[in-house]
Design an enzyme around this catalytic site. Structure first.
Site, short mmCIF file in Angstrom:
data_model
loop_
_atom_site.label_atom_id
_atom_site.label_comp_id
_atom_site.label_asym_id
_atom_site.label_seq_id
_atom_site.Cartn_x
_atom_site.Cartn_y
_atom_site.Cartn_z
N ASP A 81 0.60 -1.51 0.26
CA ASP A 81 0.01 -0.29 -0.04
C ASP A 81 0.66 0.99 0.48
O ASP A 81 2.16 0.92 0.58
CB ASP A 81 -0.63 0.14 1.24
CG ASP A 81 -2.02 -0.97 1.72
OD1 ASP A 81 -2.22 -1.84 0.61
OD2 ASP A 81 -3.15 -1.30 2.26
N HIS A 104 3.89 -2.24 3.14
CA HIS A 104 3.83 -1.11 2.61
C HIS A 104 5.34 -0.81 1.57
O HIS A 104 6.40 -1.43 2.72
CB HIS A 104 3.57 -0.12 3.57
CG HIS A 104 2.47 0.16 4.28
ND1 HIS A 104 1.65 -0.76 5.17
CD2 HIS A 104 0.71 0.32 4.10
CE1 HIS A 104 0.77 -0.63 5.93
NE2 HIS A 104 0.38 0.12 4.56
ZN LIG Z 1 -2.22 3.37 3.51
#
Ligand SMILES: [Zn+2]
Length: 272
Positions: free
Chosen positions: A66, A222
């Site tokens: 993400d 991430h």
């Molecule tokens: Zn996020």
């Protein structure tokens, strides 16, 4: 085979008409590498479903990243995925790659490269907004502006959506997602890389997540974080070691899969 509702069967039948999404690589491990680029994933997730996170019938791992694209870290993530022949899904934030400026331009190129290498792209809102706090106009803007930026960059519409913080609780927010035919994606294993102090801690959290969800499922990372890029080789080593141990005990190994394997129609109960 696992139980499937007739809706799933109907959708499966439709999908069978399309090219296979994965190829065999080795006796037991199915790599999530597409044979036809990632175009198969574009329409597959269109409407009426969601991806909760856990694997159902057999142990699996679906990697998701993400908050990118981030030109300093995402390319390292891409290289590591290539080394293992694994395809992942990247949920991107529009303001990072939309508009003018050298950073946006570089991030745009990274997003194009991510798509070129066969990964799927999903919508993570334009400004990483907390959906539950937004009114209708703001929801529209967050989703549509990012969708347009993605399409302008990779030349494809995406039907995958992940709410920032996984927060999609108000009916207004979920209506905004489902009314657009988007498939929301949650996760089974949170590596908490955003809260970790080191690559070792990311790996440790991944290990703990797998202990808690031994069947595996969607893993949340991430790609904007240096420690995540540095943790990935050890994450792959961890999976390989576990698979070796599982085979030795006559257990099914984890397979790397694309999100298509975890798609469920809305209203379908959680299966473990
Ligand atoms: Zn996020």
């Amino acid at each position: 085979m696992r139980n499937r509702s007739s809706i799933v069967l109907t959708i499966s039948a439709l999908v069978l008409a399309l090219a296979p999404a994965v190829v065999r690589a080795g006796a037991n491990e199915r790599r999530a590498k597409p044979t036809d680029g990632n175009l198969w994933g574009v329409g597959r997730f269109r409407g009426g479903g969601l991806i909760r996170g856990p694997c159902a019938a057999r142990p699996c791992i679906a990697l998701t990243f993400d908050d990118g694209p981030e030109h300093t870290t995402t390319p390292r993530v891409l290289d590591e995925l290539d080394r293992h022949g694994v395809r992942a899904t990247f949920f991107v934030v529009g303001r990072r790659f939309d508009g003018d400026g050298p950073v946006a331009e570089r991030n745009r190129e990274v997003l194009r490269e991510t798509w070129r290498r066969g990964h799927l792209i999903g919508n993570h809102t334009y400004t990483h907004a907390l959906m539950d706090a937004l009114d209708e106009r703001a929801l529209d803007r967050e989703i549509d502006r990012n969708a347009a930026a993605i399409e302008a960059t990779i030349g494809q519409r995406t039907f995958l959506f992940r709410a920032p913080f996984g927060a999609l609780h108000t009916s207004r927010a979920s209506r905004a997602v489902f009314s657009r035919g988007l498939t929301p994606v949650f996760w089974a294993i949170d590596t908490r890389d955003w809260a970790s102090g080191s690559p070792e801690e990311v790996v440790q959290n991944f290990r703990a997540g797998l202990e808690a969800s031994p069947r595996g499922g969607v893993v949340l990372f991430h790609d904007t974080l240096d420690r995540t890029a540095r943790a990935l080789p050890a994450v792959f080593a961890e999976i390989a070691a576990r698979n070796e141990a599982r085979r030795a005990q006559g257990q099914q190994p984890y397979e790397f899969v694309g999100l298509d394997e975890l798609w469920q129609p809305v209203g379908h109960g959680r299966r473990r």
